[in-house]
Design a protein around this motif. Structure first.
Motif, PDB file in Angstrom:
ATOM      1  N   GLU A  42      48.807  35.258  55.837  1.00 24.30           N
ATOM      2  CA  GLU A  42      49.961  35.094  54.952  1.00 24.30           C
ATOM      3  C   GLU A  42      49.857  33.809  54.131  1.00 24.30           C
ATOM      4  O   GLU A  42      50.239  33.786  52.964  1.00 24.30           O
ATOM      5  CB  GLU A  42      51.263  35.111  55.752  1.00 24.30           C
ATOM      6  N   ARG A  43      49.336  32.738  54.719  1.00 22.34           N
ATOM      7  CA  ARG A  43      49.149  31.489  53.969  1.00 22.34           C
ATOM      8  C   ARG A  43      48.158  31.693  52.828  1.00 22.34           C
ATOM      9  O   ARG A  43      48.362  31.199  51.718  1.00 22.34           O
ATOM     10  CB  ARG A  43      48.685  30.367  54.885  1.00 22.34           C
ATOM     11  N   VAL A  44      47.083  32.423  53.090  1.00 22.66           N
ATOM     12  CA  VAL A  44      46.100  32.707  52.039  1.00 22.66           C
ATOM     13  C   VAL A  44      46.727  33.573  50.951  1.00 22.66           C
ATOM     14  O   VAL A  44      46.529  33.326  49.752  1.00 22.66           O
ATOM     15  CB  VAL A  44      44.843  33.390  52.622  1.00 22.66           C
ATOM     16  N   ASN A  45      47.501  34.574  51.335  1.00 26.55           N
ATOM     17  CA  ASN A  45      48.151  35.440  50.344  1.00 26.55           C
ATOM     18  C   ASN A  45      49.064  34.649  49.430  1.00 26.55           C
ATOM     19  O   ASN A  45      49.062  34.847  48.208  1.00 26.55           O
ATOM     20  CB  ASN A  45      48.934  36.551  51.036  1.00 26.55           C
ATOM     21  N   VAL A  46      49.853  33.761  49.982  1.00 27.72           N
ATOM     22  CA  VAL A  46      50.758  32.944  49.169  1.00 27.72           C
ATOM     23  C   VAL A  46      49.962  32.038  48.241  1.00 27.72           C
ATOM     24  O   VAL A  46      50.303  31.874  47.068  1.00 27.72           O
ATOM     25  CB  VAL A  46      51.715  32.120  50.066  1.00 27.72           C
ATOM     26  N   TYR A  47      48.878  31.451  48.749  1.00 30.14           N
ATOM     27  CA  TYR A  47      48.035  30.585  47.926  1.00 30.14           C
ATOM     28  C   TYR A  47      47.456  31.368  46.746  1.00 30.14           C
ATOM     29  O   TYR A  47      47.485  30.898  45.607  1.00 30.14           O
ATOM     30  CB  TYR A  47      46.908  30.009  48.785  1.00 30.14           C
ATOM     31  N   PHE A  56      46.423  31.735  41.649  1.00 26.26           N
ATOM     32  CA  PHE A  56      45.557  32.655  40.922  1.00 26.26           C
ATOM     33  C   PHE A  56      46.357  33.713  40.177  1.00 26.26           C
ATOM     34  O   PHE A  56      45.815  34.744  39.779  1.00 26.26           O
ATOM     35  CB  PHE A  56      44.554  33.316  41.874  1.00 26.26           C
ATOM     36  N   GLN A  57      47.637  33.477  40.012  1.00 23.45           N
ATOM     37  CA  GLN A  57      48.536  34.302  39.200  1.00 23.45           C
ATOM     38  C   GLN A  57      48.577  35.765  39.627  1.00 23.45           C
ATOM     39  O   GLN A  57      48.605  36.670  38.810  1.00 23.45           O
ATOM     40  CB  GLN A  57      48.162  34.192  37.729  1.00 23.45           C
ATOM     41  N   ALA A  96      44.031  46.297  38.346  1.00 25.61           N
ATOM     42  CA  ALA A  96      44.673  45.382  39.291  1.00 25.61           C
ATOM     43  C   ALA A  96      43.781  45.165  40.504  1.00 25.61           C
ATOM     44  O   ALA A  96      43.655  44.039  41.008  1.00 25.61           O
ATOM     45  CB  ALA A  96      46.032  45.933  39.717  1.00 25.61           C
ATOM     46  N   LYS A  97      43.132  46.213  40.972  1.00 28.55           N
ATOM     47  CA  LYS A  97      42.220  46.102  42.109  1.00 28.55           C
ATOM     48  C   LYS A  97      41.027  45.222  41.757  1.00 28.55           C
ATOM     49  O   LYS A  97      40.610  44.373  42.554  1.00 28.55           O
ATOM     50  CB  LYS A  97      41.745  47.492  42.534  1.00 28.55           C
ATOM     51  N   LEU A  98      40.472  45.394  40.555  1.00 29.67           N
ATOM     52  CA  LEU A  98      39.363  44.564  40.110  1.00 29.67           C
ATOM     53  C   LEU A  98      39.798  43.103  40.010  1.00 29.67           C
ATOM     54  O   LEU A  98      39.067  42.200  40.428  1.00 29.67           O
ATOM     55  CB  LEU A  98      38.839  45.048  38.759  1.00 29.67           C
ATOM     56  N   HIS A  99      40.978  42.861  39.472  1.00 31.35           N
ATOM     57  CA  HIS A  99      41.524  41.509  39.381  1.00 31.35           C
ATOM     58  C   HIS A  99      41.619  40.878  40.772  1.00 31.35           C
ATOM     59  O   HIS A  99      41.187  39.738  40.980  1.00 31.35           O
ATOM     60  CB  HIS A  99      42.908  41.554  38.722  1.00 31.35           C
TER      61      HIS A  99
END
Length: 71
Positions: free
Chosen positions: A27-32, A37-38, A50-53
């Motif tokens: 979860e910390r990585v997801n928030v970061y 990384f917008q 979106a998947k490629l992004h």
């Protein structure tokens, strides 16, 4: 039997504590990623873009973490 009332592994066990530790790290990585990384503001029309992004962002993130890692 309500599976939400009696989850496996049982709360408070060592296995449960390990799962929670992994989950909070993810979860910390997801928030970061969302913040820096917008990923909050993806405006792609198709799921493929979106998947490629997301894949490019995770590639850059993992690469920078591997470069910075002192081991």
């Amino acid at each position: 039997m309500d599976i939400r009332k009696y989850p496996l592994p049982a709360r408070g066990t060592n296995k449960w504590k390990g799962i929670i530790a992994q989950r909070t790290a993810v979860e910390r990585v997801n928030v970061y990623l969302k913040r820096y990384f917008q990923l909050y503001s993806t405006t792609h029309r198709t799921g493929q873009k979106a998947k490629l992004h997301l894949q490019l962002v995770t590639l850059v993130y993992n690469t920078t973490k591997l470069i910075v890692d002192p081991h």
